[in-house]
Design a protein around this motif. Structure first.
Motif, short mmCIF file in Angstrom:
data_model
loop_
_atom_site.label_atom_id
_atom_site.label_comp_id
_atom_site.label_asym_id
_atom_site.label_seq_id
_atom_site.Cartn_x
_atom_site.Cartn_y
_atom_site.Cartn_z
N ARG A 110 8.80 -4.78 16.69
CA ARG A 110 8.39 -5.56 17.88
C ARG A 110 7.14 -6.37 17.56
N ASN A 111 6.12 -5.72 17.03
CA ASN A 111 4.85 -6.42 16.75
C ASN A 111 5.01 -7.46 15.65
N ASN A 112 5.75 -7.09 14.60
CA ASN A 112 5.83 -7.97 13.44
C ASN A 112 6.57 -9.26 13.77
N ILE A 144 7.68 4.45 14.64
CA ILE A 144 6.93 3.52 13.78
C ILE A 144 7.74 2.24 13.57
N PHE A 178 4.75 7.14 1.91
CA PHE A 178 5.19 5.81 2.33
C PHE A 178 4.79 4.81 1.25
N GLN A 231 4.72 0.62 1.57
CA GLN A 231 5.06 -0.47 2.48
C GLN A 231 4.52 -1.78 1.96
N ARG A 274 -0.79 9.27 11.67
CA ARG A 274 0.47 9.84 11.17
C ARG A 274 0.55 9.85 9.65
N LEU A 290 -3.44 -6.21 10.57
CA LEU A 290 -2.45 -5.13 10.68
C LEU A 290 -2.79 -3.99 9.72
N ASP A 310 -4.12 4.89 11.50
CA ASP A 310 -3.01 5.62 12.12
C ASP A 310 -3.02 7.08 11.64
N ARG A 339 -5.35 -1.76 11.10
CA ARG A 339 -4.79 -0.91 12.17
C ARG A 339 -4.01 0.26 11.55
N TYR A 390 0.85 -1.19 0.00
CA TYR A 390 0.00 0.00 0.00
C TYR A 390 0.88 1.24 0.00
C1 LIG Z 1 3.48 4.01 7.54
C2 LIG Z 1 3.22 3.18 8.76
C3 LIG Z 1 3.63 1.86 8.78
C4 LIG Z 1 3.38 1.05 9.90
N1 LIG Z 1 3.78 -0.25 9.90
C5 LIG Z 1 3.51 -1.04 10.96
C6 LIG Z 1 3.91 -2.41 10.97
O1 LIG Z 1 4.52 -2.95 10.04
N2 LIG Z 1 3.60 -3.13 12.09
C7 LIG Z 1 2.96 -2.62 13.17
O2 LIG Z 1 2.71 -3.34 14.13
N3 LIG Z 1 2.59 -1.32 13.18
C8 LIG Z 1 2.85 -0.52 12.12
N4 LIG Z 1 2.49 0.80 12.14
C9 LIG Z 1 1.93 1.35 13.39
C10 LIG Z 1 0.45 1.01 13.53
O3 LIG Z 1 -0.33 1.93 12.80
C11 LIG Z 1 0.03 1.07 15.03
O4 LIG Z 1 0.36 2.35 15.56
C12 LIG Z 1 0.76 0.03 15.85
O5 LIG Z 1 0.68 -1.23 15.22
C13 LIG Z 1 0.11 -0.07 17.27
O6 LIG Z 1 0.86 -0.99 17.97
P1 LIG Z 1 0.74 -1.09 19.57
O7 LIG Z 1 -0.72 -1.42 19.84
O8 LIG Z 1 1.69 -2.20 19.95
O9 LIG Z 1 1.16 0.25 20.12
C14 LIG Z 1 2.71 1.61 11.03
C15 LIG Z 1 2.30 2.94 10.99
C16 LIG Z 1 2.55 3.73 9.88
C17 LIG Z 1 2.11 5.17 9.87
#
Ligand SMILES: Cc1cc2nc3c(=O)[nH]c(=O)nc-3n(C[C@H](O)[C@H](O)[C@H](O)COP(=O)(O)O)c2cc1C
Length: 141
Positions: free
Chosen positions: A30-32, A24, A48, A50, A71, A62, A69, A65, A8
């Motif tokens: 950590r999550n991945n 970010i 971006f 990704q 941001r 994911l 976001d 989620r 995307y």
């Molecule tokens: C451009 C972009 C890419 C992101 N990529 C990931 C990602 O690969 N994995 C992930 O867990 N969160 C990613 N996030 C953050 C998520 O939107 C979200 O804030 C996060 O997963 C929340 O995790 P938490 O509940 O552990 O704080 C990304 C955010 C942005 C703006």
């Protein structure tokens, strides 16, 4: 549990800086790792691009989620498909900074001088990420 890849693009919200980007990446890695997601994040000062790879269920969750976001905005799916293997198997979330090498590769797939993933076909975006994956493998980005 099918191996799935989503690509995307999105537009950054003004004033996002290196600190937000580090946040970010830190949270993503950590999550991945926990969710067996791999991928790459390409970022320039505006956009971006990704790619996320993993089980369909986890990738879809994911992506939902990420869409919420604050941001970034204007999140658009470029490509979505089942895949037979991962392109970024070694990276919880690889980050590709803007270097002369990446700029040259991106220019091959771009209409104009600026990187703009909204103007790329799905095929160009996927081939671009494949090329960038190869330079990550070689470690000469
Ligand atoms: C451009 C972009 C890419 C992101 N990529 C990931 C990602 O690969 N994995 C992930 O867990 N969160 C990613 N996030 C953050 C998520 O939107 C979200 O804030 C996060 O997963 C929340 O995790 P938490 O509940 O552990 O704080 C990304 C955010 C942005 C703006």
């Amino acid at each position: 549990m099918h191996l799935t890849r989503i690509t995307y693009c999105s537009e950054i919200i003004k004033n996002i800086g290196s600190e937000e980007l580090s946040d970010i990446l830190e949270v993503s890695r950590r999550n991945n790792e926990k969710d067996s997601i791999t991928g790459v994040l390409l970022f320039n000062s505006n956009f971006f691009l990704q790619c996320l790879e993993g089980s369909r269920e986890v990738v879809n969750r994911l992506y939902s989620r990420i869409c919420c976001d604050k941001r970034h905005h204007n999140v658009q799916i470029v490509a979505y498909s089942e895949v037979s293997k991962r392109q970024f198997a070694d990276w919880d979330m690889a980050y590709l900074p803007w270097t002369e090498t990446t700029r040259k590769i991106i220019a091959q797939y771009s209409i104009g001088a600026e990187f703009n993933p909204y103007q790329m076909s799905a095929q160009s975006a996927i081939e671009l990420l494949d090329d960038l994956g190869r330079i990550l493998q070689k470690g000469d980005n």
